[in-house]
Design a protein around this motif. Structure first.
Motif, PDB file in Angstrom:
ATOM      1  N   UNK A  51      14.424  14.888  33.314  1.00 20.68           N
ATOM      2  CA  UNK A  51      13.586  16.040  33.557  1.00 20.68           C
ATOM      3  C   UNK A  51      12.807  16.493  32.334  1.00 20.68           C
ATOM      4  N   UNK A  52      13.197  16.001  31.163  1.00 16.35           N
ATOM      5  CA  UNK A  52      12.528  16.384  29.921  1.00 16.35           C
ATOM      6  C   UNK A  52      11.515  15.352  29.441  1.00 16.35           C
ATOM      7  N   UNK A  53      11.499  14.186  30.076  1.00 16.09           N
ATOM      8  CA  UNK A  53      10.631  13.103  29.612  1.00 16.09           C
ATOM      9  C   UNK A  53       9.200  13.296  30.076  1.00 16.09           C
ATOM     10  N   UNK A  54       8.292  12.719  29.318  1.00 17.32           N
ATOM     11  CA  UNK A  54       6.867  12.895  29.616  1.00 17.32           C
ATOM     12  C   UNK A  54       6.351  11.898  30.647  1.00 17.32           C
ATOM     13  N   UNK A  55       7.138  10.856  30.935  1.00  8.92           N
ATOM     14  CA  UNK A  55       6.689   9.822  31.864  1.00  8.92           C
ATOM     15  C   UNK A  55       7.731   9.500  32.905  1.00  8.92           C
ATOM     16  N   UNK A  56       7.479   8.473  33.713  1.00  9.94           N
ATOM     17  CA  UNK A  56       8.400   8.112  34.795  1.00  9.94           C
ATOM     18  C   UNK A  56       9.721   7.555  34.264  1.00  9.94           C
ATOM     19  N   UNK A  57      10.771   7.787  35.033  1.00  8.53           N
ATOM     20  CA  UNK A  57      12.083   7.294  34.629  1.00  8.53           C
ATOM     21  C   UNK A  57      12.921   7.011  35.865  1.00  8.53           C
ATOM     22  N   UNK A  58      13.936   6.201  35.683  1.00  9.06           N
ATOM     23  CA  UNK A  58      14.911   5.904  36.730  1.00  9.06           C
ATOM     24  C   UNK A  58      16.292   6.028  36.122  1.00  9.06           C
ATOM     25  N   UNK A  59      17.261   6.407  36.942  1.00 12.49           N
ATOM     26  CA  UNK A  59      18.633   6.619  36.475  1.00 12.49           C
ATOM     27  C   UNK A  59      19.556   5.615  37.150  1.00 12.49           C
ATOM     28  N   UNK A  60      20.366   4.953  36.332  1.00 10.59           N
ATOM     29  CA  UNK A  60      21.347   4.001  36.851  1.00 10.59           C
ATOM     30  C   UNK A  60      22.691   4.314  36.213  1.00 10.59           C
ATOM     31  N   UNK A  61      23.621   4.782  36.998  1.00 14.09           N
ATOM     32  CA  UNK A  61      24.958   5.034  36.493  1.00 14.09           C
ATOM     33  C   UNK A  61      25.745   3.742  36.400  1.00 14.09           C
ATOM     34  N   UNK A  62      26.325   3.478  35.236  1.00  8.60           N
ATOM     35  CA  UNK A  62      27.094   2.242  35.044  1.00  8.60           C
ATOM     36  C   UNK A  62      28.059   2.420  33.891  1.00  8.60           C
ATOM     37  N   UNK A  63      29.224   1.814  34.028  1.00  9.18           N
ATOM     38  CA  UNK A  63      30.213   1.771  32.957  1.00  9.18           C
ATOM     39  C   UNK A  63      30.152   0.382  32.345  1.00  9.18           C
TER      40      UNK A  63
END
Length: 268
Positions: A51-63
């Motif tokens: 939410x703080x980034x200036x461009x597009x992003x994707x989130x991948x949860x991984x251990x």
């Protein structure tokens, strides 16, 4: 060899992006126009960062200590419609204390995240870069990579592996025009030391104040170095000088000094 330019369906994958250096590298790459894929166990922190980034992003949860989570990453990225042009292996952890009192499971976990995961993800993502003849790899080590570290023996050895591995990888990738850089930061206030059992007070007492570099400055030096195809980046002029001294000092003199100053041997 330069940092691949941003483009449709292209992305930079950053492990350990939930805080510290990883989060700042994500900010730096996002500010330069890259779609960033944020990877960590703590997805709530990734969501806040996105939410703080200036461009597009994707989130991948991984251990990344789990082989299955690592194996699934390429397919999960492909499902997002993305190709990884920039791979940042930043996730890492450390234990602290003498080997004689170490927990075997904790030590193996350090190796799994700091060594095995780096090799695993490079092996999985670099082949596509070579096929496309476009890509860059940033593997995060430490100034501890340049010699043994009593009190954090597994961590120091792991980072030495990362440095050696990335140097070899970079040479292999030269014909394909792909950069491979090892980032070797000195002391940085990120919470990393506290997670290993070293308080901020202990770390600051053991390491002179001029050696400390901010996470944002480390991230900028890292991405600038990767863009310039530098094989190794040590942020901070004094850290670079300290690294040279580390190289040149005979081990019979250096190791007792390191052991005498390490917080692991000052605890009661």
């Amino acid at each position: 060899m330069v940092l691949p330019p941003p483009g449709p369906h292209r992305a930079a994958l950053i492990t350990g992006a939930s805080s510290g250096i990883g989060a700042e590298i994500a900010r730096e790459l996002s500010a330069r126009g890259h779609h960033v894929v944020l990877v960590a166990r703590r997805t709530e922190q990734l969501t806040a960062l996105a939410g703080q980034l200036s461009g597009p992003s994707s989130i991948v949860g991984a251990d990344l200590s789990k082989p299955q989570d690592r194996a699934e990453l390429p397919n999960r990225v492909a499902a997002l419609g993305l190709e990884i042009d920039v791979l940042v292996n930043n996730a890492g952890l450390s234990t602290m204390g003498p080997v004689s009192g170490a927990d075997p499971g904790a030590e193996m976990n350090v190796i799994e995240v700091d060594v095995v995961a780096v090799v695993d993800l490079c092996t999985r993502f670099v082949a596509g870069m070579v096929t496309r003849r476009r890509g860059a790899v940033l593997n995060v080590a430490s100034v501890a990579a340049f010699g043994p570290l009593p009190g954090q023996a597994v961590y120091g050895a792991s980072k030495s592996f990362v440095l050696s591995y990335t140097r070899a990888l970079g040479e292999e990738l030269k014909p394909s025009g792909i950069a491979a850089t090892t980032l070797c930061p000195g002391p940085v206030r990120t919470g990393f030391g506290e997670a290993a059992g070293i308080s901020n007070e202990e770390a600051e007492a053991a390491l002179p104040k001029p050696l400390w570099v901010s996470p944002a400055d480390v991230a900028k030096a890292a991405v600038d170095g990767l863009a310039a195809s530098k094989p190794v980046v040590v942020p901070g002029r004094l850290n670079r000088a300290a690294t040279a001294i580390y190289h040149l000092t005979p081990r019979r003199l250096l190791l007792p000094l390191l052991a005498s100053q390490h917080p692991a041997f000052k605890k009661k």
